[in-house]
Motif scaffolding. Structure first.
Motif, PDB file in Angstrom:
ATOM      1  N   HIS A   9       0.839  -1.203   0.000  1.00  0.00           N
ATOM      2  CA  HIS A   9       0.000   0.000   0.000  1.00  0.00           C
ATOM      3  C   HIS A   9       0.877   1.257   0.000  1.00  0.00           C
ATOM      4  O   HIS A   9       0.640   2.190  -0.771  1.00  0.00           O
ATOM      5  N   ILE A  10       1.887   1.291   0.859  1.00  0.00           N
ATOM      6  CA  ILE A  10       2.759   2.465   0.963  1.00  0.00           C
ATOM      7  C   ILE A  10       3.585   2.642  -0.305  1.00  0.00           C
ATOM      8  O   ILE A  10       3.745   3.759  -0.813  1.00  0.00           O
ATOM      9  N   THR A  11       4.101   1.554  -0.847  1.00  0.00           N
ATOM     10  CA  THR A  11       4.894   1.632  -2.076  1.00  0.00           C
ATOM     11  C   THR A  11       4.047   2.179  -3.227  1.00  0.00           C
ATOM     12  O   THR A  11       4.499   3.046  -3.986  1.00  0.00           O
ATOM     13  N   PHE A  51       1.427   4.058  -2.911  1.00  0.00           N
ATOM     14  CA  PHE A  51       1.152   5.456  -2.574  1.00  0.00           C
ATOM     15  C   PHE A  51       2.318   6.348  -3.005  1.00  0.00           C
ATOM     16  O   PHE A  51       2.125   7.405  -3.596  1.00  0.00           O
ATOM     17  N   ILE A  52       3.535   5.918  -2.705  1.00  0.00           N
ATOM     18  CA  ILE A  52       4.728   6.681  -3.084  1.00  0.00           C
ATOM     19  C   ILE A  52       4.783   6.856  -4.600  1.00  0.00           C
ATOM     20  O   ILE A  52       5.037   7.948  -5.103  1.00  0.00           O
ATOM     21  N   LYS A  53       4.512   5.771  -5.316  1.00  0.00           N
ATOM     22  CA  LYS A  53       4.545   5.844  -6.781  1.00  0.00           C
ATOM     23  C   LYS A  53       3.399   6.697  -7.324  1.00  0.00           C
ATOM     24  O   LYS A  53       3.620   7.587  -8.159  1.00  0.00           O
ATOM     25  N   HIS A  54       2.185   6.439  -6.855  1.00  0.00           N
ATOM     26  CA  HIS A  54       0.997   7.131  -7.366  1.00  0.00           C
ATOM     27  C   HIS A  54       1.101   8.649  -7.193  1.00  0.00           C
ATOM     28  O   HIS A  54       0.681   9.418  -8.057  1.00  0.00           O
ATOM     29  N   HIS A  55       1.648   9.086  -6.064  1.00  0.00           N
ATOM     30  CA  HIS A  55       1.747  10.520  -5.773  1.00  0.00           C
ATOM     31  C   HIS A  55       3.110  11.100  -6.116  1.00  0.00           C
ATOM     32  O   HIS A  55       3.398  12.248  -5.754  1.00  0.00           O
ATOM     33  N   ASN A  56       3.937  10.287  -6.788  1.00  0.00           N
ATOM     34  CA  ASN A  56       5.241  10.751  -7.266  1.00  0.00           C
ATOM     35  C   ASN A  56       6.070  11.391  -6.150  1.00  0.00           C
ATOM     36  O   ASN A  56       6.707  12.433  -6.349  1.00  0.00           O
ATOM     37  N   LEU A  57       6.049  10.797  -4.974  1.00  0.00           N
ATOM     38  CA  LEU A  57       6.704  11.400  -3.811  1.00  0.00           C
ATOM     39  C   LEU A  57       8.216  11.484  -3.942  1.00  0.00           C
ATOM     40  O   LEU A  57       8.841  12.349  -3.323  1.00  0.00           O
ATOM     41  N   LEU A  58       8.815  10.595  -4.713  1.00  0.00           N
ATOM     42  CA  LEU A  58      10.270  10.641  -4.857  1.00  0.00           C
ATOM     43  C   LEU A  58      10.728  11.890  -5.600  1.00  0.00           C
ATOM     44  O   LEU A  58      11.883  12.305  -5.468  1.00  0.00           O
ATOM     45  N   ASP A  59       9.830  12.510  -6.377  1.00  0.00           N
ATOM     46  CA  ASP A  59      10.172  13.713  -7.135  1.00  0.00           C
ATOM     47  C   ASP A  59       9.434  14.963  -6.672  1.00  0.00           C
ATOM     48  O   ASP A  59       9.757  16.066  -7.105  1.00  0.00           O
ATOM     49  N   ASP A  60       8.427  14.800  -5.824  1.00  0.00           N
ATOM     50  CA  ASP A  60       7.611  15.943  -5.388  1.00  0.00           C
ATOM     51  C   ASP A  60       7.970  16.319  -3.955  1.00  0.00           C
ATOM     52  O   ASP A  60       7.379  15.826  -2.999  1.00  0.00           O
ATOM     53  N   SER A  61       8.932  17.217  -3.810  1.00  0.00           N
ATOM     54  CA  SER A  61       9.402  17.600  -2.470  1.00  0.00           C
ATOM     55  C   SER A  61       8.408  18.493  -1.736  1.00  0.00           C
ATOM     56  O   SER A  61       8.591  18.788  -0.553  1.00  0.00           O
ATOM     57  N   ASP A  62       7.341  18.914  -2.407  1.00  0.00           N
ATOM     58  CA  ASP A  62       6.340  19.785  -1.777  1.00  0.00           C
ATOM     59  C   ASP A  62       5.062  19.048  -1.396  1.00  0.00           C
ATOM     60  O   ASP A  62       4.119  19.672  -0.897  1.00  0.00           O
ATOM     61  N   PRO A 108      10.174   4.554   6.990  1.00  0.00           N
ATOM     62  CA  PRO A 108      11.513   4.780   6.420  1.00  0.00           C
ATOM     63  C   PRO A 108      12.036   3.604   5.589  1.00  0.00           C
ATOM     64  O   PRO A 108      12.697   3.811   4.572  1.00  0.00           O
ATOM     65  N   ARG A 109      11.746   2.388   6.029  1.00  0.00           N
ATOM     66  CA  ARG A 109      12.221   1.217   5.275  1.00  0.00           C
ATOM     67  C   ARG A 109      11.560   1.143   3.906  1.00  0.00           C
ATOM     68  O   ARG A 109      12.213   0.887   2.903  1.00  0.00           O
ATOM     69  N   TYR A 110      10.254   1.387   3.857  1.00  0.00           N
ATOM     70  CA  TYR A 110       9.536   1.338   2.588  1.00  0.00           C
ATOM     71  C   TYR A 110       9.976   2.488   1.674  1.00  0.00           C
ATOM     72  O   TYR A 110      10.010   2.350   0.451  1.00  0.00           O
ATOM     73  N   TRP A 111      10.302   3.623   2.282  1.00  0.00           N
ATOM     74  CA  TRP A 111      10.805   4.766   1.511  1.00  0.00           C
ATOM     75  C   TRP A 111      12.134   4.402   0.835  1.00  0.00           C
ATOM     76  O   TRP A 111      12.332   4.654  -0.354  1.00  0.00           O
ATOM     77  N   GLU A 112      13.040   3.787   1.607  1.00  0.00           N
ATOM     78  CA  GLU A 112      14.335   3.379   1.048  1.00  0.00           C
ATOM     79  C   GLU A 112      14.155   2.335  -0.047  1.00  0.00           C
ATOM     80  O   GLU A 112      14.832   2.388  -1.081  1.00  0.00           O
ATOM     81  N   GLU A 113      13.246   1.386   0.174  1.00  0.00           N
ATOM     82  CA  GLU A 113      12.979   0.366  -0.848  1.00  0.00           C
ATOM     83  C   GLU A 113      12.453   1.005  -2.133  1.00  0.00           C
ATOM     84  O   GLU A 113      12.849   0.626  -3.234  1.00  0.00           O
ATOM     85  N   ALA A 114      11.556   1.998  -1.984  1.00  0.00           N
ATOM     86  CA  ALA A 114      11.007   2.680  -3.155  1.00  0.00           C
ATOM     87  C   ALA A 114      12.105   3.418  -3.916  1.00  0.00           C
ATOM     88  O   ALA A 114      12.119   3.423  -5.158  1.00  0.00           O
ATOM     89  N   GLN A 115      13.049   4.023  -3.192  1.00  0.00           N
ATOM     90  CA  GLN A 115      14.156   4.708  -3.844  1.00  0.00           C
ATOM     91  C   GLN A 115      15.004   3.736  -4.663  1.00  0.00           C
ATOM     92  O   GLN A 115      15.398   4.030  -5.799  1.00  0.00           O
ATOM     93  N   ILE A 116      15.276   2.571  -4.085  1.00  0.00           N
ATOM     94  CA  ILE A 116      16.073   1.550  -4.785  1.00  0.00           C
ATOM     95  C   ILE A 116      15.329   1.033  -6.006  1.00  0.00           C
ATOM     96  O   ILE A 116      15.882   0.921  -7.100  1.00  0.00           O
ATOM     97  N   LEU A 117      14.050   0.694  -5.830  1.00  0.00           N
ATOM     98  CA  LEU A 117      13.244   0.215  -6.958  1.00  0.00           C
ATOM     99  C   LEU A 117      13.182   1.256  -8.072  1.00  0.00           C
ATOM    100  O   LEU A 117      13.295   0.931  -9.258  1.00  0.00           O
ATOM    101  N   ASN A 118      13.038   2.524  -7.681  1.00  0.00           N
ATOM    102  CA  ASN A 118      12.966   3.590  -8.657  1.00  0.00           C
ATOM    103  C   ASN A 118      14.293   3.741  -9.414  1.00  0.00           C
ATOM    104  O   ASN A 118      14.306   3.962 -10.633  1.00  0.00           O
TER     105      ASN A 118
END
Length: 196
Positions: A154-156, A158-169, A181-191
């Motif tokens: 669900h969190i992964t 969400f990160i992708k759907h809302h483009n959080l890795l590129d939307d700092s605002d 934090p763990r899911y955030w790091e995983e999303a960064q690696i997958l991306n």
């Protein structure tokens, strides 16, 4: 029929159709519920958490709400010390199965408010329903691994759907980074490897 709407906004006299963030329905609607208890979970600190409502809630056929934590101490973190209002509305709204919430009604027109109740501490008010068996609190630590895997997915998404890795605002960015934090790091690696 009586409908309820939870909000931190004081002094509302009517509810106007709006676009709900992350909703299944993409049209502007007023969202209401036949469950006063469920309306509590929508009294949300938007300034701190953003507009995204993330608790995993299951509503049993008898109306009992099951709150499934997505991270440790989630109920307290999301609601303790938050105050707001449950607005009551009468109207010809209809239940909407497209929302995937069996007590949810929607309207594409302005809905007048007939009364309201001030809630001083949403957290305490939610917990009060456990006294009569109408609230079940499933803590993150007690969840089986398969349920934690669902949260991870669900969190992964969400990160992708809302483009959080590129939307700092994005208003929910810090919440996601801090609580997952763990899911955030995983999303960064997958991306990084075009796998997200």
């Amino acid at each position: 029929m009586k409908f309820y709407h939870g909000s931190t906004v004081k002094g509302l006299t009517e509810l106007c159709p709006d676009y709900a963030v992350n909703a299944y329905i993409k049209d502007p609607l007023v969202y209401l519920t036949t469950s006063r208890q469920l309306a509590l979970h929508y009294i949300w600190d938007v300034k701190r958490l953003g507009k995204i409502k993330m608790p995993m809630i299951d509503i049993r056929s008898d109306g009992t709400i099951v709150f499934q934590e997505m991270f440790p101490n989630a109920l307290e973190y999301l609601y303790k010390g938050v105050d707001g209002y449950i607005y009551e509305c009468d109207g010809d709204c209809s239940l909407n199965s497209e929302t995937h919430i069996n007590t949810c009604a929607t309207s594409n027109k302005v809905v007048p408010i007939t009364s309201f109740e001030y809630i001083e501490d949403v957290y305490e008010h939610i917990l009060s329903y456990s006294e009569n068996g109408k609230f079940v609190y499933e803590r993150y630590e007690d969840l089986p691994q398969w349920r934690k895997d669902i949260i991870r997915g669900h969190i992964t998404r969400f990160i992708k759907h809302h483009n959080l890795l590129d939307d700092s605002d994005h208003p929910s960015l810090e919440f996601i980074r801090k609580k997952f934090p763990r899911y955030w790091e995983e999303a960064q690696i997958l991306n990084k490897y075009n796998l997200l």
